[in-house]
Design an enzyme around this catalytic site. Structure first.
Site, PDB file in Angstrom:
ATOM      1  N   GLU A 290      36.500 -14.185  24.580  1.00 57.62           N
ATOM      2  CA  GLU A 290      37.658 -13.701  25.351  1.00 57.62           C
ATOM      3  C   GLU A 290      37.179 -13.586  26.793  1.00 57.62           C
ATOM      4  O   GLU A 290      36.411 -12.696  27.121  1.00 57.62           O
ATOM      5  CB  GLU A 290      38.128 -12.330  24.828  1.00 57.62           C
ATOM      6  CG  GLU A 290      38.310 -12.223  23.317  1.00 57.62           C
ATOM      7  CD  GLU A 290      39.563 -12.923  22.800  1.00 57.62           C
ATOM      8  OE1 GLU A 290      40.319 -13.497  23.617  1.00 57.62           O
ATOM      9  OE2 GLU A 290      39.770 -12.927  21.576  1.00 57.62           O
ATOM     10  N   CYS A 324      41.192  -8.148  32.931  1.00 55.30           N
ATOM     11  CA  CYS A 324      41.226  -9.604  32.774  1.00 55.30           C
ATOM     12  C   CYS A 324      42.646 -10.103  32.960  1.00 55.30           C
ATOM     13  O   CYS A 324      42.879 -11.236  33.343  1.00 55.30           O
ATOM     14  CB  CYS A 324      40.701  -9.987  31.403  1.00 55.30           C
ATOM     15  SG  CYS A 324      41.506  -9.059  30.106  1.00 55.30           S
TER      16      CYS A 324
HETATM   17  P1  NAP Z   1      30.017  -9.891  32.038  1.00 56.80           P
HETATM   18  O1  NAP Z   1      29.200  -9.651  33.228  1.00 56.80           O
HETATM   19  O2  NAP Z   1      30.191 -11.280  31.557  1.00 56.80           O
HETATM   20  O3  NAP Z   1      29.398  -8.988  30.879  1.00 56.80           O
HETATM   21  C1  NAP Z   1      29.986  -8.888  29.612  1.00 56.80           C
HETATM   22  C2  NAP Z   1      28.943  -8.463  28.606  1.00 56.80           C
HETATM   23  O4  NAP Z   1      27.991  -9.512  28.428  1.00 56.80           O
HETATM   24  C3  NAP Z   1      28.139  -7.250  29.033  1.00 56.80           C
HETATM   25  O5  NAP Z   1      27.866  -6.453  27.907  1.00 56.80           O
HETATM   26  C4  NAP Z   1      26.871  -7.882  29.567  1.00 56.80           C
HETATM   27  O6  NAP Z   1      25.782  -6.995  29.574  1.00 56.80           O
HETATM   28  C5  NAP Z   1      26.691  -9.001  28.582  1.00 56.80           C
HETATM   29  N1  NAP Z   1      25.813 -10.099  28.996  1.00 56.80           N
HETATM   30  C6  NAP Z   1      25.551 -10.545  30.243  1.00 56.80           C
HETATM   31  N2  NAP Z   1      24.688 -11.588  30.185  1.00 56.80           N
HETATM   32  C7  NAP Z   1      24.407 -11.804  28.882  1.00 56.80           C
HETATM   33  C8  NAP Z   1      23.588 -12.735  28.172  1.00 56.80           C
HETATM   34  N3  NAP Z   1      22.882 -13.671  28.780  1.00 56.80           N
HETATM   35  N4  NAP Z   1      23.538 -12.653  26.829  1.00 56.80           N
HETATM   36  C9  NAP Z   1      24.268 -11.734  26.175  1.00 56.80           C
HETATM   37  N5  NAP Z   1      25.038 -10.827  26.789  1.00 56.80           N
HETATM   38  C10 NAP Z   1      25.119 -10.866  28.121  1.00 56.80           C
HETATM   39  O7  NAP Z   1      31.498  -9.283  32.240  1.00 56.80           O
HETATM   40  P2  NAP Z   1      31.918  -7.875  32.846  1.00 56.80           P
HETATM   41  O8  NAP Z   1      31.694  -7.886  34.316  1.00 56.80           O
HETATM   42  O9  NAP Z   1      31.364  -6.753  32.058  1.00 56.80           O
HETATM   43  O10 NAP Z   1      33.483  -7.921  32.552  1.00 56.80           O
HETATM   44  C11 NAP Z   1      34.378  -8.589  33.359  1.00 56.80           C
HETATM   45  C12 NAP Z   1      34.775  -9.938  32.802  1.00 56.80           C
HETATM   46  O11 NAP Z   1      35.296  -9.801  31.492  1.00 56.80           O
HETATM   47  C13 NAP Z   1      35.871 -10.596  33.600  1.00 56.80           C
HETATM   48  O12 NAP Z   1      35.617 -11.966  33.730  1.00 56.80           O
HETATM   49  C14 NAP Z   1      37.103 -10.342  32.747  1.00 56.80           C
HETATM   50  O13 NAP Z   1      38.160 -11.231  32.981  1.00 56.80           O
HETATM   51  C15 NAP Z   1      36.538 -10.489  31.380  1.00 56.80           C
HETATM   52  N6  NAP Z   1      37.406  -9.847  30.392  1.00 56.80           N
HETATM   53  C16 NAP Z   1      38.132 -10.619  29.521  1.00 56.80           C
HETATM   54  C17 NAP Z   1      38.990 -10.033  28.609  1.00 56.80           C
HETATM   55  C18 NAP Z   1      39.824 -10.831  27.648  1.00 56.80           C
HETATM   56  O14 NAP Z   1      40.347 -10.256  26.706  1.00 56.80           O
HETATM   57  N7  NAP Z   1      39.955 -12.122  27.821  1.00 56.80           N
HETATM   58  C19 NAP Z   1      39.110  -8.640  28.592  1.00 56.80           C
HETATM   59  C20 NAP Z   1      38.342  -7.889  29.482  1.00 56.80           C
HETATM   60  C21 NAP Z   1      37.495  -8.495  30.369  1.00 56.80           C
HETATM   61  P3  NAP Z   1      25.315  -6.306  30.975  1.00 56.80           P
HETATM   62  O15 NAP Z   1      26.425  -5.442  31.435  1.00 56.80           O
HETATM   63  O16 NAP Z   1      24.125  -5.538  30.546  1.00 56.80           O
HETATM   64  O17 NAP Z   1      25.018  -7.441  31.913  1.00 56.80           O
END
Ligand code: NAP
Ligand code: MG
Length: 528
Positions: A290, A324
């Site tokens: 997602e 998002c």
């Molecule tokens: P993110 O930076 O991609 O992080 C998401 C999760 O992934 C965090 O727990 C992060 O941990 C982890 N992560 C990062 N690098 C990783 C790796 N190499 N391997 C495994 N896990 C890893 O996203 P965010 O800034 O928290 O959230 C914002 C994003 O989420 C936006 O793009 C938003 O649109 C999207 N989103 C989508 C939805 C949907 O339903 N489509 C809903 C909500 C949000 P760390 O924090 O420790 O880096």
């Protein structure tokens, strides 16, 4: 209705909150304050688990406020959690689904009892205003219940099939959906409760065992979700909570050979890499991704402009634009462009930015220093490329000095080929442009990597056209409650097309649970 309150919390409650909601939130916040700054373990195999290295969880409202100290997990901790989940799988997957439903409903009830406490934590940890924070937790319980209801409505996904005619034999054929194994849930900071607890509930009720890892910005909320699973009596090893950086412990979880499937909610780049990893092993494993959004609204000259303005401002700036589903692109038919934009700017400039736990605040801070810096860089870039109509500045005086407070920003006049029409900013910044024909607006609306949510304001006839042409998973028409935001389980299952999601089926929807199981056909043949 929660057992503890006299009203049902939904997204709609957020607009007309009963007084009791405020009283309960204030009480919960006051009770929480003496408990800030404590250390919290991981929960692995139902045991508290501590590591040598720790990290601090500080509030984006005031970085001097230490919320808690959490465990900075390593590969060794990832392995421990995976092993515990793998050991528990044979037992949990064979537990009758009715018992699993019972335990998960109990977990949802415990979340209801702790809604206000957990809501206060979400508000402190993410910077969500109190309504949105309570909503995140209430939605989590509803998502878990929805999964339980679907399991029941589908009789555990056991389906009797036709019996193929065999001369001298009778055959009986049954389709059974069975869990995959150890399921990983990696969640983002912005809905730490719902986007961890929702997929976790789906994975668990279908018989998978679980390892969950929150974003580094939101370890506390997810720790509380894990406590609800524990206190509901879900057996040891069935659920496991691991904290630490995504790039290390997250990657170690993903690379672990025992992982059978994942629900990842987060950014496009991280999600796409996980998707590639999950399809490049010895076999393809399910990866429910997602991802991001770059959500548009189209407003025709037939629209009710007051409804449009209200919906636009709510969706652009709710949770500081860090949803998002946030509205980041506004396309307005030229004859009503100036009038609507003036209304949008007027409403935007009236939004109150402040302490998100305070009743009066519409918007809190952005989540962390990186987001705060991005906001300033984007605003400076957009100030050159177009015109900032309102906002564009950070607030640093007085009580705002130690938080990441940004003003809600509306921009016009940015050329159509500018990169920021394409990239998800995830901040309280939205961009507007006029159009001359609806077709032109639709072409621009669809011309992005993403296809998550979209909104439309116009005539009933135009609405049909909009639903037909728009490439997005959740779409709204003529909705003042939010142009592109505000989905609620049972009403708006949530998911995206194109670069916004991998499964083509929405979370909390009709087709969601089967994503967590693979099918097995049972054919038994008897002589005679
Ligand atoms: P993110 O930076 O991609 O992080 C998401 C999760 O992934 C965090 O727990 C992060 O941990 C982890 N992560 C990062 N690098 C990783 C790796 N190499 N391997 C495994 N896990 C890893 O996203 P965010 O800034 O928290 O959230 C914002 C994003 O989420 C936006 O793009 C938003 O649109 C999207 N989103 C989508 C939805 C949907 O339903 N489509 C809903 C909500 C949000 P760390 O924090 O420790 O880096
Ligand atoms: Mg923080």
């Amino acid at each position: 209705m929660t057992p503890e309150t006299n009203f049902k919390l939904t997204y709609a409650t957020m607009f007309n909150p009963p007084e009791e909601l405020h009283t309960r939130f204030d009480e919960a916040l006051a009770a929480l304050k003496p408990n800030l700054g404590k250390e919290h373990g991981m929960i692995i195999d139902s045991k508290e688990h501590f590591t040598t290295e720790k990290f601090e969880d500080r509030s984006p409202t005031d970085t001097n406020l230490l919320l808690g100290v959490f465990q900075k997990g390593t590969t060794a901790d990832a392995n421990l959690a995976m092993d515990a989940a793998a050991r528990a799988f044979p037992m949990w997957s064979r537990t009758p689904w009715q018992e699993r439903v019972c335990l998960l409903r109990k977990a949802a009830d415990i979340m209801d009892q702790r809604t206000f406490e957990m809501g206060a934590v979400v508000s402190l940890e993410v910077g969500k205003n109190r309504m949105e924070a309570i909503g995140d937790v209430a939605e989590t319980a509803d998502l878990i219940r929805y999964s339980c209801d679907r399991m029941e409505a589908n009789n555990g996904f056991i389906v009797e099939l036709g019996n193929d005619p065999l001369v001298g034999f009778t055959s009986r054929n049954t389709s059974v959906l069975r869990p995959y194994g150890v399921w990983l849930v990696i969640s983002p900071f912005n809905f730490p409760a719902a986007l961890t607890g929702g997929p976790a509930g789906a994975a668990l009720v279908t018989g998978n065992t679980l390892v969950m890892k929150p974003a580094t910005d939101t370890p506390w909320t997810v720790r509380l979700i894990a406590e609800c699973f524990r206190d509901a009596g879900i057996p040891a090893g069935v659920f496991n909570y691991v904290s630490g950086p995504g790039s290390t412990v997250g990657q170690a979880l993903i690379d672990h050979p025992q992982v059978a499937g994942i629900t990842f909610t987060g950014s496009y780049d991280v999600g796409m890499k996980i998707g590639r990893d999950f399809s490049s092993g010895k076999w393809t494993r399910p990866a429910i991704l997602e991802l991001g959004g770059k959500n548009p609204v189209i407003v025709s000259r037939h629209a009710n402009l007051d409804d449009a303005a209200t919906g636009i401002v709510r969706s652009a700036f709710g949770l500081q634009g860090q949803k998002c589903s946030a509205l980041s692109r506004i396309f307005i038919e030229r004859p009503v462009y100036d009038t609507l934009l003036a209304k949008v700017v007027d409403l935007t400039s009236k939004l109150v930015v402040g302490d998100p736990t305070a009743r009066t605040s519409n918007m809190g801070p952005v989540v962390n220093k990186a987001a705060y810096r991005d906001y300033q860089a984007f605003c400076s870039e957009l100030n050159t490329a177009g015109k900032i109509l309102t906002g564009g500045k950070v607030i640093t005086d007085g009580s705002y000095a130690n938080g990441y407070f940004c003003t809600p920003t509306v921009v016009s006049g940015v050329p159509a080929d500018h990169r920021l029409w394409q990239e998800e900013m995830f901040l309280p910044i939205t961009m507007a442009a006029p159009f001359d024909t609806l077709e032109e607006a639709m072409a621009r609306a669809n011309n992005v990597l993403y296809g998550l949510t979209a909104g439309f304001y116009g005539s009933e006839q135009e609405v049909e056209w909009f639903f037909d042409k728009i490439e997005a998973g959740v779409t709204y028409a003529n909705r003042p409650q939010g142009a592109t935001t505000g989905a609620w389980p049972g009403f708006q299952p949530f998911g995206g097309w194109k670069g916004s999601g991998s499964s083509g089926k929405n979370a909390g929807g009709h087709y969601y649970l089967p994503l967590y199981m693979h099918e097995q056909i049972h054919t038994i043949v008897k002589r005679g």
